[in-house]
Design an enzyme around this catalytic site. Sequence first.
Site, PDB file in Angstrom:
ATOM      1  N   GLU A 150      14.067  12.956 -28.000  1.00 30.78           N
ATOM      2  CA  GLU A 150      15.277  12.255 -27.527  1.00 30.78           C
ATOM      3  C   GLU A 150      16.079  11.584 -28.632  1.00 30.78           C
ATOM      4  OE1 GLU A 150      13.973   9.796 -24.244  1.00 30.78           O
ATOM      5  OE2 GLU A 150      14.023  11.511 -22.900  1.00 30.78           O
TER       6      GLU A 150
ATOM      7  N   GLU B 137      10.756  17.422 -19.844  1.00 32.33           N
ATOM      8  CA  GLU B 137      10.441  16.183 -19.125  1.00 32.33           C
ATOM      9  C   GLU B 137      11.322  16.124 -17.895  1.00 32.33           C
ATOM     10  OE1 GLU B 137      10.656  12.333 -21.115  1.00 32.33           O
ATOM     11  OE2 GLU B 137      10.008  13.237 -22.989  1.00 32.33           O
TER      12      GLU B 137
END
Length: 477
Positions: free
Chosen positions: A166, A368
């Site tokens: 991320e 995810e």
Amino acid sequence: MKFPKAFLWGAALSNVQAEGGYLEDGKGLNVYDTLEVDFENGQSTLSDTSVAADHYHHYKEDIALMKEMGFTAYRFSIVWSRIHPLGDDGKTNEAGLAYYEDMIDELLKAGIEPVVSLVHFDMPDHLRIQYNGFMDRHVVDFYADHVAVIAKRFKNKVKYWITYNEMNTILFGPRVIAGACRPEGMGDAQFHAILTHHTQLAHAKAVLAIKKENPEAMVSGMEAYSSIYPLTCHPEDVQAARFVDNISNNLTFDIMVNGEYPNYYLTYLKKRGVHFDIPQKELETIKSASKMLDFLAFSYYLSSTVASPKGVRDPMEIQNRLLMGKQGREANPYVKTNEWGWQIDPMGLRYALDKLYERYHKPLFIVENGIGIDDKLTEDHKVYDDERIAYYQGHIKNMGDAMELDGVEILGYLAWSPIDFLSSHKEMRKRYGFVFVDRYDDGTGTLARYKKKSFYWYKKVIASQGEDLSNLEKTVY
Ligand code: BG6
């Protein structure tokens, strides 16, 4: 829909949030271990990383549970400070490498493809304290050296690699994402620019290191994708949403895939007087790595709705306020939220997949996707997490639609997460697992593992290659 046979099914975990054993076998402290969180009741660091979900000692049991669910892939992270406890002295901790080697062997034995993340909130704390993390170019090289050691060791065992977790969220959580804090007097735009460049460079160097060891490896960077909608069809809201979408979602992959900084970002910086003079050699490194990207990995939890800040007329000031969502995020009246205010939007996943594929034409990997719920364990050790099942039903259905109706190429789907663990804010109560871990924020609990209802549901989904999404009959669980 029935997904292709080769489609990867499984889940993902961040080891630093699950392992515990934070000073065992030579591991050094990292930026997540030392993160102090103030909860409303004034307590800080409720559940600490010395124990977490004790995955450090339970990993074999946890992998056996994944096998039982039928996983064909599992994403986990190799904790940087377990391999290089200080990070800048060239000292590798063999016990750390041996630990992950055993984990990888265990997965391969179970027929589960390991998908390895290389930095996930786990930079050695020493690098934060001494260098201000990725604000310092030296840390990019320390990271590259670290990755080279791992790539060499696991080149014959790991095919799928994710360089950096991320990296588009650096302004939201610079401390855990990049080990950095904003130097006094530095503006958002400058801080963002430096961290963006250094993390892109780190990613690029990692790609080159992995491909050097194994040209056949499958490599990607990774970002948190939140589908962005304008609050209304007012052109000002549409413009505001477009700006947020560019900086939050597009920028990271635009640089990574095209190997250069997009004009919208360079213009944005120039207008704010940000000095952004990057050495040619670094640009070449980013360019070379861009040609080697095999797929694009992203997390998806929620969508966001954006409105132009009220009463602000100056277009530059509007952008300043919108940067990384400081202002302008509004509640979407058409979707529900979970207890933590995260907007539940399954169709937003399809929108994300469609947009990413249209823009980059690369295979996508959802690494995810999940929902945090304060699950309750019954006296007979059951968890009826129908809300989680409903969340997954919607998202998997929309993933299928993106593939079947919109022609998006998707490699696999990894739910978040196989077991409960500490949230990014170190909260155990915000649970994500298919397996309940008996551990609570006050430090109590036996650490025993209990299968939630969703465990059996996901098992059925995988066995049917995504075709049977129906919830379980009451009598089955
Ligand atoms: C992602 C992170 O942002 O979201 C995970 O990669 C994190 O590490 C997950 O746990 C869920 O967020 P949170 O804040 O609920 O833990």
